[in-house]
Design a protein around this motif. Structure first.
Motif, PDB file in Angstrom:
ATOM      1  N   ALA A 117      -2.526   4.113 -40.921  1.00 48.44           N
ATOM      2  CA  ALA A 117      -1.544   5.296 -40.208  1.00 48.44           C
ATOM      3  C   ALA A 117      -1.042   4.347 -39.593  1.00 48.44           C
ATOM      4  O   ALA A 117      -0.601   3.752 -39.289  1.00 48.44           O
ATOM      5  CB  ALA A 117      -3.332   5.593 -39.220  1.00 48.44           C
ATOM      6  N   VAL A 118      -0.002   5.163 -39.044  1.00 52.10           N
ATOM      7  CA  VAL A 118       1.739   4.992 -38.672  1.00 52.10           C
ATOM      8  C   VAL A 118       1.848   6.549 -38.149  1.00 52.10           C
ATOM      9  O   VAL A 118       2.250   7.284 -38.653  1.00 52.10           O
ATOM     10  CB  VAL A 118       2.482   4.537 -39.621  1.00 52.10           C
ATOM     11  N   ASN A 119       2.183   6.388 -37.120  1.00 51.58           N
ATOM     12  CA  ASN A 119       2.645   7.241 -36.133  1.00 51.58           C
ATOM     13  C   ASN A 119       4.455   6.556 -34.886  1.00 51.58           C
ATOM     14  O   ASN A 119       4.438   5.642 -34.609  1.00 51.58           O
ATOM     15  CB  ASN A 119       2.401   7.582 -35.039  1.00 51.58           C
ATOM     16  N   ILE A 120       5.813   7.269 -35.707  1.00 53.05           N
ATOM     17  CA  ILE A 120       6.531   7.048 -35.123  1.00 53.05           C
ATOM     18  C   ILE A 120       7.251   7.429 -33.598  1.00 53.05           C
ATOM     19  O   ILE A 120       6.794   8.536 -33.922  1.00 53.05           O
ATOM     20  CB  ILE A 120       7.726   7.301 -36.178  1.00 53.05           C
ATOM     21  N   LEU A 121       7.113   6.976 -32.596  1.00 50.01           N
ATOM     22  CA  LEU A 121       7.935   7.056 -31.576  1.00 50.01           C
ATOM     23  C   LEU A 121       9.323   7.238 -30.927  1.00 50.01           C
ATOM     24  O   LEU A 121      10.052   6.334 -31.363  1.00 50.01           O
ATOM     25  CB  LEU A 121       6.612   6.368 -30.349  1.00 50.01           C
ATOM     26  N   ASN A 122       9.915   8.311 -31.145  1.00 47.64           N
ATOM     27  CA  ASN A 122      11.381   8.403 -30.669  1.00 47.64           C
ATOM     28  C   ASN A 122      11.286   8.739 -29.255  1.00 47.64           C
ATOM     29  O   ASN A 122      10.627   9.423 -28.512  1.00 47.64           O
ATOM     30  CB  ASN A 122      11.590  10.182 -31.174  1.00 47.64           C
ATOM     31  N   ASP A 123      12.914   8.785 -29.604  1.00 44.50           N
ATOM     32  CA  ASP A 123      13.479   8.692 -27.973  1.00 44.50           C
ATOM     33  C   ASP A 123      13.578  10.162 -27.493  1.00 44.50           C
ATOM     34  O   ASP A 123      14.206  11.204 -28.348  1.00 44.50           O
ATOM     35  CB  ASP A 123      14.434   7.923 -27.604  1.00 44.50           C
ATOM     36  N   ALA A 124      15.081  10.688 -26.543  1.00 44.69           N
ATOM     37  CA  ALA A 124      14.664  12.168 -26.253  1.00 44.69           C
ATOM     38  C   ALA A 124      15.637  12.186 -26.716  1.00 44.69           C
ATOM     39  O   ALA A 124      15.955  13.370 -27.368  1.00 44.69           O
ATOM     40  CB  ALA A 124      15.233  11.846 -24.900  1.00 44.69           C
ATOM     41  N   THR A 125      16.343  11.273 -27.753  1.00 44.55           N
ATOM     42  CA  THR A 125      17.324  12.119 -28.018  1.00 44.55           C
ATOM     43  C   THR A 125      17.135  11.790 -29.926  1.00 44.55           C
ATOM     44  O   THR A 125      18.815  11.673 -30.804  1.00 44.55           O
ATOM     45  CB  THR A 125      18.999  10.959 -28.472  1.00 44.55           C
ATOM     46  N   GLY A 126      15.797  11.488 -30.064  1.00 43.68           N
ATOM     47  CA  GLY A 126      15.416  11.688 -31.581  1.00 43.68           C
ATOM     48  C   GLY A 126      15.065  10.690 -32.367  1.00 43.68           C
ATOM     49  O   GLY A 126      15.166   9.936 -34.576  1.00 43.68           O
ATOM     50  N   CYS A 127      15.932   9.086 -31.793  1.00 43.68           N
ATOM     51  CA  CYS A 127      15.919   7.938 -32.323  1.00 43.68           C
ATOM     52  C   CYS A 127      14.708   7.484 -31.924  1.00 43.68           C
ATOM     53  O   CYS A 127      14.244   7.467 -31.045  1.00 43.68           O
ATOM     54  CB  CYS A 127      17.138   6.940 -31.849  1.00 43.68           C
TER      55      CYS A 127
END
Length: 138
Positions: A47-57
């Protein structure tokens, strides 16, 4: 997108290799891929989950492995390896027992991994782990 504005793809393999790729077009309009980061994890990645900052990066990824580990990978700093977030049994739990004198701790016995783990109920962290290899499955 990463913090530098590049389009990225993250890949986690059953062989435990985690890779970050930049996907872009060259001057002819052809897709070009460049590996930005590659790390080896503990166990095959399931499993892989990407966590983004408030700007979507993309900031970091949480990955789960078939060895029972959850690890955090920082996408902005490729000099650091995977950080262990949680360690778990990788199969059914055969038995659970709370300590009679201190209910803040409990023990679990894994059926497939044949490990015994002592957990702190306050933060669910593993405080002790041992393998029971020759005793057979519980």
């Amino acid at each position: 997108r990463d913090s530098q504005g590049r389009d990225i793809v993250v890949v986690g393999g059953g062989d435990g290799i985690f890779s970050v790729w930049n996907i872009a077009e060259d001057y002819r309009g052809q897709l070009v891929h460049t590996r930005l980061q590659e790390l080896r994890t503990t166990g095959g990645i399931v499993a892989v989950n990407i966590l983004n900052d408030a700007t979507g990066c993309a900031l970091e990824c949480l990955i789960g492995t078939n060895a029972g580990f959850i690890q955090r990978i920082n996408l902005r700093d490729d000099t650091r390896g995977p950080l262990l977030v949680s360690e778990n049994h990788f199969g059914p739990v055969a038995a659970t027992s709370f300590f009679s004198k201190n209910s803040n701790y409990f023990a679990t016995c894994g059926q497939r991994d044949q490990s015994i783990r002592i957990w702190d109920a306050g933060d669910y962290a593993v405080t002790l782990k041992t393998q029971v290899r020759d005793a057979g499955a519980p």
